[in-house]
Design an enzyme around this catalytic site. Structure first.
Site, PDB file in Angstrom:
ATOM      1  N   ASP A  82      36.052  74.632  68.693  1.00  0.00           N
ATOM      2  CA  ASP A  82      35.066  75.184  67.755  1.00  0.00           C
ATOM      3  C   ASP A  82      33.826  75.630  68.515  1.00  0.00           C
ATOM      4  O   ASP A  82      33.214  76.648  68.199  1.00  0.00           O
ATOM      5  CB  ASP A  82      34.673  74.146  66.688  1.00  0.00           C
ATOM      6  CG  ASP A  82      35.567  74.235  65.450  1.00  0.00           C
ATOM      7  OD1 ASP A  82      36.751  74.606  65.608  1.00  0.00           O
ATOM      8  OD2 ASP A  82      35.089  73.929  64.341  1.00  0.00           O
TER       9      ASP A  82
ATOM     10  N   ASP B 149      32.115  65.525  78.195  1.00  0.00           N
ATOM     11  CA  ASP B 149      30.733  65.794  77.777  1.00  0.00           C
ATOM     12  C   ASP B 149      30.068  66.806  78.713  1.00  0.00           C
ATOM     13  O   ASP B 149      29.391  67.745  78.270  1.00  0.00           O
ATOM     14  CB  ASP B 149      29.917  64.496  77.654  1.00  0.00           C
ATOM     15  CG  ASP B 149      30.191  63.497  78.763  1.00  0.00           C
ATOM     16  OD1 ASP B 149      31.206  63.652  79.468  1.00  0.00           O
ATOM     17  OD2 ASP B 149      29.403  62.559  78.936  1.00  0.00           O
TER      18      ASP B 149
ATOM     19  N   TYR C 219      44.941  61.828  66.003  1.00  0.00           N
ATOM     20  CA  TYR C 219      45.534  62.483  64.832  1.00  0.00           C
ATOM     21  C   TYR C 219      46.852  61.840  64.403  1.00  0.00           C
ATOM     22  O   TYR C 219      47.534  62.355  63.520  1.00  0.00           O
ATOM     23  CB  TYR C 219      45.689  63.988  65.096  1.00  0.00           C
ATOM     24  CG  TYR C 219      44.331  64.633  65.212  1.00  0.00           C
ATOM     25  CD1 TYR C 219      43.553  64.405  66.336  1.00  0.00           C
ATOM     26  CD2 TYR C 219      43.798  65.397  64.191  1.00  0.00           C
ATOM     27  CE1 TYR C 219      42.284  64.931  66.449  1.00  0.00           C
ATOM     28  CE2 TYR C 219      42.527  65.928  64.298  1.00  0.00           C
ATOM     29  CZ  TYR C 219      41.779  65.694  65.427  1.00  0.00           C
ATOM     30  OH  TYR C 219      40.519  66.218  65.531  1.00  0.00           O
TER      31      TYR C 219
ATOM     32  N   ASP D 226      39.895  69.807  69.475  1.00  0.00           N
ATOM     33  CA  ASP D 226      39.404  70.195  68.149  1.00  0.00           C
ATOM     34  C   ASP D 226      37.924  70.565  68.252  1.00  0.00           C
ATOM     35  O   ASP D 226      37.476  71.608  67.767  1.00  0.00           O
ATOM     36  CB  ASP D 226      39.610  69.019  67.186  1.00  0.00           C
ATOM     37  CG  ASP D 226      39.388  69.417  65.732  1.00  0.00           C
ATOM     38  OD1 ASP D 226      39.275  70.620  65.448  1.00  0.00           O
ATOM     39  OD2 ASP D 226      39.319  68.502  64.888  1.00  0.00           O
TER      40      ASP D 226
HETATM   41 MG    MG Z   1      39.007  72.272  63.355  1.00  0.00          MG
END
Ligand code: MG
Ligand code: NAI
Length: 341
Positions: free
Chosen positions: A236, A208, A128, A232
């Site tokens: 989710d 993983d 990022y 990130d």
């Molecule tokens: Mg996101």
């Protein structure tokens, strides 16, 4: 004796932010704790009004108060000159290095019972840093992924302290088998930090394999810490384990400021209809209280939300017909009828 009030910055932002933040404010007011609320602006509407999505006055208010509750901000789909995403800007500007995303079972469709974990995501570096370049006449693209000892140590330290307050377990999530220098450095820093927290049971999990185990047995996880991109994606996934966007809260925490926000966006498709589910924002407000040291009150808000999610009324995203207001009224009633309150 008057208690010193908590000073809270409220940023509604855009879309359903105008509906869910006032709902959470009403729940906060119903706790009986003393608050002073300061309203501030950020997001797309703010950009259209002032030419910046985060006016300096907003930054000053965030820094001058004890914590901030943020709704959601719209990002235009086309590139608009001068526009930047409000929350990403604030994370960087205020060095909000810890993105904290709890995934806890609440009685909603599709949630996995027994899940009670927290993903702690490093919020300032990794991929990022947004450094990408094209080579070979546009046919090769390279992105830099920055991992520093300092940021890794700092995020690990945050996660270790959180684990100490919870069930005492921490998973260090990495890919050092393929990336021994960058993820190796992350692990080295996290191991160093862990030496100072001997009561926390630390295990190292490859990212993983971690994704698979989270799906199969999320109940076996307590706190997980990882770099930016892994966090990130996996956060989710864990939001999906407990019923999705309508209910997932989050915190962006630094040493100078802390901003709590629902994981969902501004939901332009339902904005203005007053049917948005305020649960994620109310749970973000509970996280904020926990952060401020009001752990008992935070727990009671969660219990009230759970009672209403289980018994209704529910908002349309969860199959009900209640408005944002009706759901919020029911939460407030459950909170005030709690015999321990
Ligand atoms: Mg996101
Ligand atoms: P979104 O989260 O706003 O909506 C996705 C879907 O979930 C929509 O159908 C929406 O109606 C539904 N939904 C979301 N929150 C809900 C709630 N509380 N109650 C009931 N239904 C809910 O994501 P989307 O549509 O991808 O993005 C919309 C805008 O929000 C975009 O401009 C995007 O950039 C922005 N966004 C902002 C975020 C933030 O402020 N942190 C995070 C994600 C998106």
């Amino acid at each position: 004796m008057t208690e010193t009030p908590y000073r809270i910055t409220l940023i509604e932002g855009d879309g359903i932010g105008h509906e869910v933040v006032p709902a959470a404010r009403r729940v906060l007011e119903a706790t009986g704790l003393p608050f002073v609320f300061v309203e501030a602006e950020a997001g797309w509407e703010t950009f259209q009004k002032y030419g910046t999505s985060v006016p300096e006055a907003t930054v000053e208010k965030i820094l001058a108060t004890d914590a901030t509750l943020f709704g959601a901000a719209t990002s235009p789909t086309k590139k608009v000159p001068g526009f930047f995403g409000a929350i990403r800007y604030l994370r960087r500007r205020l060095d909000l290095y810890a993105n904290v995303r709890p995934a806890k079972y609440h009685p909603v469709p599709g949630a996995v019972p027994g899940t009670d974990l927290v993903v702690v995501r490093e919020n300032t570096e990794g991929l990022y840093v947004e450094q990408e370049r094209l080579y070979a006449r546009g046919k090769v693209a390279i992105a830099d992924r920055v991992i520093t000892y300092e940021a890794s140590y700092r995020i690990a330290e945050y996660a270790l302290r959180l684990a100490e307050r919870r069930r005492g377990q921490l998973a260090l999530v990495h890919k050092a088998n393929v990336l021994p220098l960058s993820d190796g450095l992350f692990l080295e820093a996290a191991r160093d930090a862990a030496k100072r927290h001997p009561t926390v049971e630390v295990r190292e999990v490859i990212v993983d394999a971690c994704a698979m185990r989270l799906v199969r047995e999320p109940q076996k996880f307590d706190v997980l810490v990882m770099e930016n991109l892994f966090g990130d994606i996996l956060s989710d996934l864990t939001a999906g384990l407990v019923g999705g966007l309508g209910i997932a809260p989050s915190g962006n925490i630094g040493d100078r400021a802390a901003i709590f926000e629902p994981v969902h966006g501004s939901a332009p498709d339902i904005a203005g209809k007053w049917i948005a589910n305020p649960t994620a924002t109310i749970l973000s407000a509970a996280m904020m209280l926990d952060h401020l040291g009001e752990r008992e009150v935070a727990r009671k808000i969660e219990a009230a939300v759970d009672k209403v999610l289980a018994e209704g009324p529910r908002t349309p995203d969860l199959g009900g017909r209640a408005t944002t207001e009706e759901f919020t009224d029911a939460v407030i009633q459950a909170l005030q009828n709690n015999p321990e309150f």
